[in-house]
Each structure stands twice: as C-alpha cells, then as structure tokens.
Design an enzyme around this catalytic site. Sequence first.
Site, PDB file in Angstrom:
ATOM      1  N   GLU A 217       2.649 -11.029  -4.060  1.00  0.00           N
ATOM      2  CA  GLU A 217       3.714 -10.489  -4.889  1.00  0.00           C
ATOM      3  C   GLU A 217       3.909  -9.010  -4.584  1.00  0.00           C
ATOM      4  OE1 GLU A 217       2.884 -11.473  -9.037  1.00  0.00           O
ATOM      5  OE2 GLU A 217       1.631 -13.144  -8.363  1.00  0.00           O
ATOM      6  N   GLU A 327      10.963 -10.119 -14.389  1.00  0.00           N
ATOM      7  CA  GLU A 327       9.994 -10.629 -15.360  1.00  0.00           C
ATOM      8  C   GLU A 327       9.759  -9.562 -16.425  1.00  0.00           C
ATOM      9  OE1 GLU A 327       5.281 -12.088 -15.630  1.00  0.00           O
ATOM     10  OE2 GLU A 327       6.180 -11.541 -13.704  1.00  0.00           O
TER      11      GLU A 327
END
Length: 411
Positions: A217, A327
Amino acid sequence: MVARARRACLVALVVVALAFLFFEGPAMAESGTTAGVSAQRLREVRSFLRRVNKAPVTSIQSPDGDIIDCVPISKQPAFDHPLLKNHTIQMQPSYYPYGDSNIAPHPITQTWHQNGGKCPENTIPIRRTKEDDVLRASSVNWYGKKRPDDLQKFHPKSSATSGHQYAVASSPSGNYYGTEISVNLWKPTTESTNDFSLTQLWIVAGSYSNNDLNTIETGWQVYPYLYGDANPRLFIYWTRDAYRTTGCYNLMCSGFVQTNNQIAIGGTLSPQSVYGGTQYEITFLVWKDPNSGNWWLQLGGTNVGYWPSSIFTHLQKSASMVQCGGEVAPSENGQTSTQMGSGHFPREGFGKASYIRNIQYVDSSNYLRSANGLSLITPAPNCYNAQSGTSNSDWGTYVFYGGPGRNAKCP
C-alpha cells in the site's frame, strides 16, 4: 595543582556528556510533557527509540517540525528483518514497465526540501521518531502499526459495516504485477486526532479468511495520531498476514528497502490542491521486477526503493487484485465528519472533487495497460462516494471520489 585538578574534572565531564550523546544518539529526541507516564513505560519507549532511530551521518531540520536523519543505506531499518540479514541491495530495477507512464502537470514536493532537503550519497532520509510520537500509541508494540482492535477493517473488501469507510475502484480478480495512478493532493480535516483520512493504492493477494492477506500500500494520508499534526504525508504499508503481526507504516519496522536519498517516507507533501484553483498531483507506480521479484515503488518518476519478494507469501508470485481510492477511519464506530479527499462529493468534478486518473495495471509481460472493468466500492455513498468517468486520451481510466462525512443524509 588545584587548577590542574579542576581542568581534569572539566575534561571528564565533557567526555561523559559526549558519551551520553553518542550512545543515546537521536533516540532522546525533543519531547513534550511526560506527566502521568509511568517510569516503566518511559523506559520501554526510550529503549524502542534507541532501536528504531539509526545513527545519522547528518540531520536536517524541516520547517514543519520534522527532523530528517540521513542514515547510511546499509544501516537502514530494513536489515533488522530476519529474512534480510544477508540481503544484497538492488540499487536499480532491472526492468521498467513498458508503455506510457503518467506525467503530473503540477507536481508536488516535500516540505523538508525547503531547507536543502537532500541527504548525502549512500544515505537515505528517515523521519526521526520522537518520544511524543510513541507515547501517543496504545503501546510500544503497536506503534506505527494498524491498531489491533481494527483488524478486519483495513481493506475495502473486509466489511461494509466495519467502521472504516471507503470510496474505492477495484479491479476484477486476475494476475497483476503492479499498478500506476495519478492523484491530486488535499488536506482533509479530521474530526478527532485518532481519525485518519487517506488516498492510496492497494496491491493484494491472499485473503482475510485465511489470515494470509498480502498487501502493498502507498499513498498520502492525514493522521494526527501517528504524526502529531494534520499535514498530508507520504506513506507506505505492507503485511503478509492480514495485518496481524507483520508490517507497519513507513520505515517504522523492517521490510521496505529504500534506495533514494531525496524522498522521506512519512514526510509532509506540498503544495496542496486549491478548491476551484490549481490542482497538484502525485504519481505512484508499484511494479514487480521481472528478474528479482522485488516490488518497486516509484514516486513522480523517481525510484524510492522496494519491498523484497521474500517478505511475502502470495505476492512472491503475483497480485490477484489492484485497487485505489479513499479511506476514512473514525476513532469510534459510526459516522464522522472527517473528510475524504477534498471533502466534496464526486459530482462537483475537476478542481473541486478528488480524482484518480490514468489508472493502469502491469500485466504478465511487464506492460502498462489501461484498467478496465473497475467496480466501485462505496458502502456509505451519502457520506463518501465514487464516480467513474469515460476513458479519454488525457486522463485514461479515472474516478472522482470523496465526501464530507456526516451531513443531513449521513447522520
């Protein structure tokens, strides 16, 4: 005689002071109050700082309050990993993906560059961890990691009711060897210091159900709990067991091997995009080197370093999915006024909403291909939403995403 004795005492005191500085190094960094902190916890924190803060060749004070330590490349935290004890550093990828890479029209930089931000050759810049940083964590063991009570929440496919909110574009299942995206940078506000808001890409293999989820990520995030401020910062993360015992943010644990002497992972990114004005972009590219198997990170066309293939299980072969988007994590389950992206809904379009453009993936032949067939994951569209766009020659495959969080339709 007395004068000589005094001089000897003075010399001894200087030697003791220098020895203290040498052995403590950057670990005993500036900190705020420790009132109410137990002596045992302080000992644990300071012992941790001595391990994580490697002795620098030189240090640079950043205008945002960070201290950037220039650490010899061979002494970086990566080599504390048991699988990397005899690792030979790969200074450059053996191959780059073929095809057209993204070019950001208004690129961003890092705040520490304002003070001559470049470390010497054969060193890497590492944001120094301070005492206050670690004291904000629930424990030393969980500093820089995703909180244990949040397991099963840190991936868009985990659960639509987990407390975290997503607005994400996801590829179909397949075999992937990397992905590239260009995103505009913002400074979203968070409701509490424990909330975070981020934009990132995910490279995924394995599953939560078997506790063998592998992820790579990277992106930008605002996370006061981790960094002590509300600046948007470059971050990386990885795990091989669904976030349970492996992986961490940035270089806070061993794993990622950095090769670049100008980019500080965890450092503040600037300038930010202006609502209704100039949009500032950053391009992320992660791909699997066909020869070494290592997963390389490139930022704005500059190689940063790589995740060695050996620290993974499933990702030693390929990824089964690539994703990108926003997110938000509230400190408590339920809705929050923490913004995602610009804090505005996708329907407002360019200059006002957050976007991810030129979404591409790397195929088995090491070619960049435009991502088609993306599905959108938006568990709470009245809070945070995503909207895909028609592919075109300038933007390729793209999505607008984001939102304000709590509002009249998102109680």
